[in-house]
Design a protein around this motif. Structure first.
Motif, PDB file in Angstrom:
ATOM      1  N   TYR A  35       3.430   2.051  -1.097  1.00  0.00           N
ATOM      2  CA  TYR A  35       3.486   2.631   0.244  1.00  0.00           C
ATOM      3  C   TYR A  35       2.248   2.226   1.021  1.00  0.00           C
ATOM      4  O   TYR A  35       1.140   2.218   0.504  1.00  0.00           O
ATOM      5  CB  TYR A  35       3.712   4.148   0.199  1.00  0.00           C
ATOM      6  CG  TYR A  35       2.511   5.013  -0.089  1.00  0.00           C
ATOM      7  CD1 TYR A  35       1.770   5.572   0.950  1.00  0.00           C
ATOM      8  CD2 TYR A  35       2.124   5.292  -1.388  1.00  0.00           C
ATOM      9  CE1 TYR A  35       0.674   6.382   0.689  1.00  0.00           C
ATOM     10  CE2 TYR A  35       1.036   6.098  -1.664  1.00  0.00           C
ATOM     11  CZ  TYR A  35       0.307   6.638  -0.615  1.00  0.00           C
ATOM     12  OH  TYR A  35      -0.778   7.422  -0.865  1.00  0.00           O
ATOM     13  N   TYR A  37      -0.170   2.749   4.316  1.00  0.00           N
ATOM     14  CA  TYR A  37      -0.577   3.789   5.261  1.00  0.00           C
ATOM     15  C   TYR A  37      -1.699   3.237   6.139  1.00  0.00           C
ATOM     16  O   TYR A  37      -2.477   2.389   5.710  1.00  0.00           O
ATOM     17  CB  TYR A  37      -0.998   5.074   4.528  1.00  0.00           C
ATOM     18  CG  TYR A  37      -2.114   4.904   3.539  1.00  0.00           C
ATOM     19  CD1 TYR A  37      -3.431   5.154   3.906  1.00  0.00           C
ATOM     20  CD2 TYR A  37      -1.857   4.492   2.240  1.00  0.00           C
ATOM     21  CE1 TYR A  37      -4.464   4.999   2.997  1.00  0.00           C
ATOM     22  CE2 TYR A  37      -2.879   4.330   1.328  1.00  0.00           C
ATOM     23  CZ  TYR A  37      -4.182   4.580   1.709  1.00  0.00           C
ATOM     24  OH  TYR A  37      -5.195   4.417   0.812  1.00  0.00           O
ATOM     25  N   GLU A  48       0.799  12.370   3.304  1.00  0.00           N
ATOM     26  CA  GLU A  48       1.700  11.466   2.587  1.00  0.00           C
ATOM     27  C   GLU A  48       1.221  11.228   1.156  1.00  0.00           C
ATOM     28  O   GLU A  48       1.995  11.329   0.200  1.00  0.00           O
ATOM     29  CB  GLU A  48       1.801  10.128   3.334  1.00  0.00           C
ATOM     30  CG  GLU A  48       2.795   9.173   2.696  1.00  0.00           C
ATOM     31  CD  GLU A  48       2.947   7.869   3.470  1.00  0.00           C
ATOM     32  OE1 GLU A  48       4.020   7.261   3.375  1.00  0.00           O
ATOM     33  OE2 GLU A  48       1.990   7.460   4.164  1.00  0.00           O
ATOM     34  N   ARG A 120       3.437   2.471   8.991  1.00  0.00           N
ATOM     35  CA  ARG A 120       3.692   3.244   7.774  1.00  0.00           C
ATOM     36  C   ARG A 120       5.036   2.809   7.180  1.00  0.00           C
ATOM     37  O   ARG A 120       6.074   2.943   7.809  1.00  0.00           O
ATOM     38  CB  ARG A 120       3.703   4.732   8.115  1.00  0.00           C
ATOM     39  CG  ARG A 120       3.598   5.642   6.911  1.00  0.00           C
ATOM     40  CD  ARG A 120       3.616   7.112   7.306  1.00  0.00           C
ATOM     41  NE  ARG A 120       2.551   7.485   8.225  1.00  0.00           N
ATOM     42  CZ  ARG A 120       1.306   7.764   7.869  1.00  0.00           C
ATOM     43  NH1 ARG A 120       0.959   7.718   6.599  1.00  0.00           N
ATOM     44  NH2 ARG A 120       0.397   8.115   8.766  1.00  0.00           N
ATOM     45  N   THR A 122       7.256   1.931   3.181  1.00  0.00           N
ATOM     46  CA  THR A 122       7.305   2.097   1.732  1.00  0.00           C
ATOM     47  C   THR A 122       8.346   1.136   1.163  1.00  0.00           C
ATOM     48  O   THR A 122       9.394   0.905   1.776  1.00  0.00           O
ATOM     49  CB  THR A 122       7.683   3.549   1.357  1.00  0.00           C
ATOM     50  OG1 THR A 122       6.721   4.423   1.938  1.00  0.00           O
ATOM     51  CG2 THR A 122       7.710   3.753  -0.143  1.00  0.00           C
TER      52      THR A 122
END
Length: 157
Positions: A35, A37, A48, A120, A122
């Motif tokens: 992920y 960020y 998160e 952002r 994933t």
């Protein structure tokens, strides 16, 4: 070059917290959640990361490793990980190698000014190293649960 669903994710090497170096090809046999960020120690990124931290046992049970990635330096990542009690490693991608690979650097607006930053996002990589799922323009609320459910479904299949 962009990664497409169902295709192998190109191998990469990255420096991470805990004095570790990740080499994607060495993780074959495990599912991997990567992920991205925008910035360590900011509210959304803290929430998160905490959501992934709190679900780590369930991810482990689904044979899935969690990795967080931002452009922060290793020291900032270490501090963020320690302060938040993250039970997974964070990759420092200052040169944007991993970000470019996953095409997450986007033009963003903040207070009316445009800048390039991490969108952002994933990605779920299956045990054979292929991209199984992707989430872009992620909203933090409920996201870790959705990723966990996808990881569990993939692991069960």
């Amino acid at each position: 070059m962009s990664i497409t669903l169902g295709q192998p994710v190109p191998d990469f090497t990255a420096q991470a917290t805990g004095d570790t170096t990740f080499i994607l090809s060495e993780l074959k046999g495990k599912q991997v959640v990567i992920y991205f960020y925008p910035k360590a120690s900011t509210p959304g990124c803290t929430t998160e990361g905490g959501d992934f931290r709190d679900r780590k046992n369930a991810f482990d049970a689904a044979n899935t490793m969690i990795l967080g990635v931002s452009r922060d330096g290793l020291r900032a990542q270490e501090n963020f990980k320690t302060k938040q009690g993250f039970n997974f490693e964070l990759i420092s991608d200052k040169d944007e190698t991993v970000c470019q690979l996953f095409d997450v650097i986007k033009l963003k607006k903040l207070y009316g000014k445009e800048h390039l930053g991490i969108e952002r996002s994933t990605f779920l990589i299956d045990k054979d190293g292929k991209l199984a799922r992707e989430w872009r323009k992620v909203k933090v609320a409920g996201h870790a649960d959705e990723v966990l459910e996808a990881a569990q479904t993939l692991h069960a299949s």
